[in-house]
Design a protein around this motif. Structure first.
Motif, PDB file in Angstrom:
ATOM      1  N   TRP A 169       0.808  -1.210   0.000  1.00 11.94           N
ATOM      2  CA  TRP A 169       0.000   0.000   0.000  1.00 11.94           C
ATOM      3  C   TRP A 169       0.847   1.268   0.000  1.00 11.94           C
ATOM      4  CZ3 TRP A 169      -4.620  -0.400  -1.648  1.00 11.94           C
ATOM      5  CH2 TRP A 169      -5.425  -1.495  -1.329  1.00 11.94           C
ATOM      6  N   THR A 170       2.067   1.195   0.510  1.00 14.04           N
ATOM      7  CA  THR A 170       2.943   2.373   0.505  1.00 14.04           C
ATOM      8  C   THR A 170       3.317   2.753  -0.916  1.00 14.04           C
ATOM      9  OG1 THR A 170       3.846   1.764   2.676  1.00 14.04           O
ATOM     10  CG2 THR A 170       5.129   3.313   1.344  1.00 14.04           C
ATOM     11  N   THR A 173       0.341   4.176  -2.636  1.00 18.84           N
ATOM     12  CA  THR A 173       0.124   5.584  -2.289  1.00 18.84           C
ATOM     13  C   THR A 173       1.071   6.490  -3.055  1.00 18.84           C
ATOM     14  OG1 THR A 173      -0.553   4.876  -0.076  1.00 18.84           O
ATOM     15  CG2 THR A 173      -0.012   7.210  -0.367  1.00 18.84           C
ATOM     16  N   PHE A 207      -8.235   0.172   0.633  1.00 15.46           N
ATOM     17  CA  PHE A 207      -7.292   1.290   0.757  1.00 15.46           C
ATOM     18  C   PHE A 207      -7.594   2.116   2.000  1.00 15.46           C
ATOM     19  CE2 PHE A 207      -5.783   5.602  -0.164  1.00 15.46           C
ATOM     20  CZ  PHE A 207      -4.478   5.342  -0.545  1.00 15.46           C
ATOM     21  N   LYS A 211      -4.928   2.660   5.054  1.00 16.76           N
ATOM     22  CA  LYS A 211      -4.390   3.977   5.416  1.00 16.76           C
ATOM     23  C   LYS A 211      -4.736   4.352   6.861  1.00 16.76           C
ATOM     24  CE  LYS A 211      -2.011   4.145   2.760  1.00 16.76           C
ATOM     25  NZ  LYS A 211      -0.576   4.500   2.694  1.00 16.76           N
ATOM     26  N   THR A 245      -2.888  11.805   4.927  1.00 12.91           N
ATOM     27  CA  THR A 245      -3.719  10.591   4.912  1.00 12.91           C
ATOM     28  C   THR A 245      -5.120  10.909   4.403  1.00 12.91           C
ATOM     29  OG1 THR A 245      -2.465   9.620   6.745  1.00 12.91           O
ATOM     30  CG2 THR A 245      -4.667   8.743   6.351  1.00 12.91           C
ATOM     31  N   TRP A 248      -4.903  11.428   0.662  1.00 15.58           N
ATOM     32  CA  TRP A 248      -4.758  10.174  -0.088  1.00 15.58           C
ATOM     33  C   TRP A 248      -6.095   9.450  -0.207  1.00 15.58           C
ATOM     34  CZ3 TRP A 248      -0.212   8.739   3.616  1.00 15.58           C
ATOM     35  CH2 TRP A 248       0.919   9.438   3.248  1.00 15.58           C
TER      36      TRP A 248
END
Length: 925
Positions: A169-170, A173, A207, A211, A245, A248
């Motif tokens: 997920w990093t 992002t 997602f 996050k 956050t 995103w």
């Protein structure tokens, strides 16, 4: 939203390119040509950064500064790519396999670059990495590194990007906020298209969960509170990363490029979008100032930088608060606003952080409603947003229902509360039902701390209780207090609740035992709520707080008697700790004076509980067993006196009883020897120690006499009191106590208590209770051996403590206390003791402080009988019980004046961190 003016003044890319091409025309060898190019790049980079900084120092607009820094790097990269692709590695017809796009990711991808931040790049290619692409990438990277930039980079194909985004997920992002800089734009467009199709579509929930979970882990790692006094402005709770956050998630879920677009979609109000922009601009401005000030990628607002940042951002001293305190309060209010925005956004996202799984919830939550509030997704909510307008008391009711039933409140309801706070008008604050509900929440058995913290974070607590609202985000610029005033208060209430529920029996046995005897627990809870309510108002917060209590308590439905008890507790909430930590508890007058103020067993019980939770809630390392021992001793001595036990017998009778107990404890000791020992002892000595200590002293003295040793030392660690007891038997002489304290300072030991007794034969028995810097017993076996050796060296004259301390100060690390200014103060009290003059000395903590003060007292011809040493962060409060050379109290005005002035002069040398900040010392009687 922000537009850079006169961009060419920041960096002129065309001019730079022309200069680079001019060097190319010189037909130099590659190394020399590259050196000239590097110099041109450096000049352009430095001039660009300098111009951004110059503008920032004029307008203090951090949002524009980070955009400006990003623009500088954009133009440098575009120039480098153009030079490399056109002149170093030209290609007549670029094939698809040779296509390359340079893409910004991370903060750079958002077009935001702090002065000391890394430059994160993605070199995007189509298929397998071709030699030409590899050469261009390598050339650009080496040039960037030679420029001194910190570069985070990856070189990937579109397929590799998508594959790694699915797995991490990093990385997902990073690609989400990727921004095209230069190269084949069609490559970047294809990546965006494929990313939206294969990664974003249908993955909203995953997602979102990832996050928010990532955010919670980050908060937990940094303490899970936004109210620590040295916050991390990037990764801490309420910092920039929390805003990122939200950005995103918004971008992933709603495919928007700016938060303001949610207003057009009716998902946010215009005011909320403005609050987001305002919080972001403040944090960016603060971060830029911090980076420029420290010259490194520093993200923590440490004590040493806070005053300068406050000055740079225009905060000045006002009545009741310094500029740095006003600055930090504003920061905490912004951090709180970020929390408000998070709740509002989460309501928009239909999700919440840390919510319980439905399977783990009690069955009752599946009912249609709880206490008239509907349940949706396992959380309390409201039918429509106007419910809180029609009956604002329902804002309190929903929190009480949540607390009683251990069920979360839905983000929609929390969002509505935040938006409807204006309906908490004066009539609601005075409403009997509203106040009863609030008191129910405060005094509930079911975790009032969590409920009050949530009420505080959404603004309801400060709105309903305006006096509490005034201390929200209130900080004190010192090393003692770890949390803001509101956070400290809420933590104290939570500790009180855990004591009452029997969860802290081992930590606080006396408080846990007596809290059940308290006649009015509601009085105690309200006193804890209000004990610091008047901080930051420019006066004695205890006196002002008592006045607030007299206004608030009737509103809560308290009787006049209950109100006066709360007011008394607020007024005297420091009395017990100050007596226990600064006065000799073996002196009957200390106990008598304390009891005269407390007056009743009920107040004594209430005051002990309030004192315990107040100290415990200051910070994780403030409470220790030594403080617990002193408070426990004071409580039992006061209770005994109130019941007629302690003072019923005369002093001589109690001393004789102590002597008889010693005789019984040593039945096999030669009677003549024991009587000879007792003949050397005065009543003060016999009454100052427990029986086991008196027995140990007899053995120590016997050992010294048998060995004809001029010095005998005994060390005993007492973990139940968190101290190491050091007993020294030696010939008495002026300055003995001072030299011993110097030896301990050289070894890194902190003295918390000391007693000095001189026997009739001229021998001294000095007892020191010492700790290390963490407030626990001093030293392992080797440390104690070193301390023993140092004491002997100091007493023999082989080591001079002052010179040793000065030498270590020059070679050691700078103490954090040096950044603070502590106003020197000397108080002399001839009423606190019937037998001694009591001198209280306040100053800034530093190695050798005690040694310097006691040396001065010795030079003044004073005999120190007892010492109480307390440290509150950077501030030391040392109290000495002294007599003159004739063994009498000092009552001559001239001598008292000399003592005050001499001590103040010693303290003033180190009281302020620099000459400009020195304040006039205080010498009071």
């Amino acid at each position: 939203m922000y537009d850079l003016k006169n961009r060419r003044k920041i960096i002129n890319r065309q001019g730079l390119l022309q200069d680079l091409e001019a060097v190319l025309a010189e037909d130099l060898p590659p190394p020399k040509r590259r050196a000239k190019w590097l110099a041109l790049y450096k000049q352009a980079l430095n001039q660009g950064y300098d111009e951004v900084k110059r503008r920032f120092m004029e307008d203090h607009n951090g949002a524009l500064a980070v955009i400006g820094n990003s623009y500088v790097i954009d133009q440098i990269l575009r120039t480098m790519y153009e030079v490399a692709s056109r002149h170093l590695y030209p290609s007549g017809s670029i094939t698809k396999g040779e296509a390359l796009a340079i893409v910004a990711v991370g903060g750079f991808g958002r077009g935001e670059l702090a002065p000391q931040s890394d430059v994160d790049l993605l070199f995007l290619h189509a298929y397998k990495l071709s030699p030409r692409v590899e050469q261009i990438v390598e050339d650009i990277l080496y040039m960037l590194w030679d420029l001194g930039l910190k570069v985070g980079q990856s070189t990937r194909s579109i397929d590799e990007c998508l594959r790694q985004a699915k797995a991490d997920w990093t990385i997902c992002t990073a690609i989400l906020e990727a921004r095209y800089i230069v190269g084949e734009k069609s490559l970047f467009a294809e990546l965006q298209k494929q990313f939206a199709k294969s990664i974003m579509d249908g993955k909203d929930r995953e997602f979102l969960e990832a996050k928010l979970s990532e955010r919670d882990e980050r908060h937990a790692r940094l303490g899970d509170t936004r109210y620590v006094l040295e916050p991390n402005i990037k990764d801490g709770k309420g910092g920039l990363r929390d805003l990122h956050t939200l950005y995103w998630i918004t971008k992933f879920l709603y495919r928007v490029h700016d938060i303001s677009e949610l207003v057009d979609q009716s998902r946010l109000t215009k005011r909320e979008a403005e609050h987001f922009a305002k919080a972001q601009q403040f944090l960016w401005t603060l971060r830029c100032h911090l980076h420029y000030l420290t010259g490194r990628p520093e993200e923590r607002l440490t004590f040493d930088v806070q005053p300068e940042l406050a000055s740079r951002m225009g905060y000045t001293d006002h009545a009741g608060a310094s500029g740095v305190e006003r600055f930090m309060k504003h920061y905490f209010l912004i951090a709180k606003e970020v929390g408000d925005l998070t709740r509002i956004f989460c309501a928009t996202f239909e999700a919440s952080s840390k919510r319980r799984r439905l399977l783990n919830l009690p069955m009752k939550i599946f009912r249609k409603d709880i206490d008239s509030f509907p349940v949706e997704g396992g959380r309390l909510t409201i039918e429509h947003a106007k419910r809180f307008e029609k009956d604002p008391v329902d804002m309190l009711r929903i929190f009480r229902a949540s607390q009683r039933n251990r069920i979360d409140i839905h983000p929609d309801a929390l969002k509505s509360i935040t938006r409807k706070l204006r309906f908490i008008r004066k009539s609601v604050k005075k409403d009997e039902t509203a106040n009863r509900i609030f008191l129910d929440i405060l005094t509930a058995q079911e975790d009032p701390e969590t409920t009050l913290r949530h009420m505080n974070e959404c603004g309801l607590l400060g709105k309903f209780l305006p006096d509490f609202g005034r201390v929200v985000a209130q900080m004190q610029y010192d090393m003692y207090h770890v949390y803001t005033t509101d956070e400290h208060t809420i933590r104290a209430i939570g500790i009180l609740n855990r004591i009452e529920n029997g969860q802290l029996n081992d930590d606080h046995p006396v408080a846990s035992q007596i809290i059940g005897k308290v006649l009015s627990r509601k009085v105690l809870y309200v006193a804890v709520l209000l004990h610091d309510i008047a901080k930051g108002r420019g006066g004695d917060h205890s006196i002002l707080g008592a006045d607030v209590a007299r206004e608030v308590c009737p509103q809560l439905g308290f009787s006049s008697e209950q109100t006066e008890t709360v007011a008394w507790l607020v007024l005297h909430h420091l009395l017990m700790s100050e007596t226990a930590f600064r006065r000799d508890l073996g002196d009957p007058k200390t106990i008598q004076d304390f009891v005269d103020q407390v007056q009743s067993p009920e107040r004594l019980r209430l005051l002990l509980c309030l004192t315990v939770v107040d100290i415990r809630a200051v910070g994780p390392k403030v409470w220790n067993n030594w403080k617990a021992t002193l408070l426990r001793e004071l409580y039992y001595r006061a209770e005994d006196l109130m019941s007629g036990g302690l003072m019923a017998e005369g002093r001589s009778k109690r001393a004789e009883a102590a002597a008889n107990n010693l005789r019984e404890a040593l039945p096999n000791w030669p009677a003549d020897d024991l009587e000879d020992h007792l003949s050397q002892c005065n009543p003060a000595y016999l009454l100052s120690y427990p029986l086991e200590s008196l027995v140990r002293h007899v053995h120590l003295i016997k050992q010294a006499e048998g060995e004809e040793a001029p010095l005998c030392i005994n060390m005993l660690t007492a973990p139940e009191r968190d101290v190491t007891e050091v007993t020294i038997y030696a010939a008495d002489h002026p300055g003995l106590f001072s030299r011993l304290s110097g030896a301990m300072a050289v070894c890194g030991a902190s003295i918390v208590d000391a007693r000095i007794h001189t026997f009739a034969n001229g021998m001294a028995l000095d007892t020191f209770l010492i700790q290390n810097a963490d407030g626990v017993p001093f030293g392992q076996k080797e440390d104690l051996k070193r301390l023993d050796s140092m004491i002997r060296k100091v007493l023999s004259g082989a080591v001079r403590p002052l010179q040793e301390l000065e030498k270590r100060a020059k070679s050691g690390l700078k103490s954090r206390t040096e950044i603070f200014t502590v106003q020197p103060r000397v108080l002399i009290d001839n009423k606190a003791s019937n037998t001694h003059t009591v001198i209280e000395v306040n100053g800034r903590d530093r190695p050798g402080f005690l040694f310097e003060v006691t040396s001065t007292l010795t030079r003044l011809g004073l005999q120190i009988a007892k010492a109480k040493i307390s440290t509150f962060g950077e501030q030391v409060v040392d109290v000495f019980y002294v007599k003159d050379v004739f063994g009498m109290k000092i009552d001559h005005d001239g001598k008292l004046k000399q003592i005050r002035e001499t001590l103040v002069e010693v303290l003033a040398k180190h009281g302020a961190k620099n000459k400009k900040e020195k304040k006039k010392p205080v010498a009071a009687e």
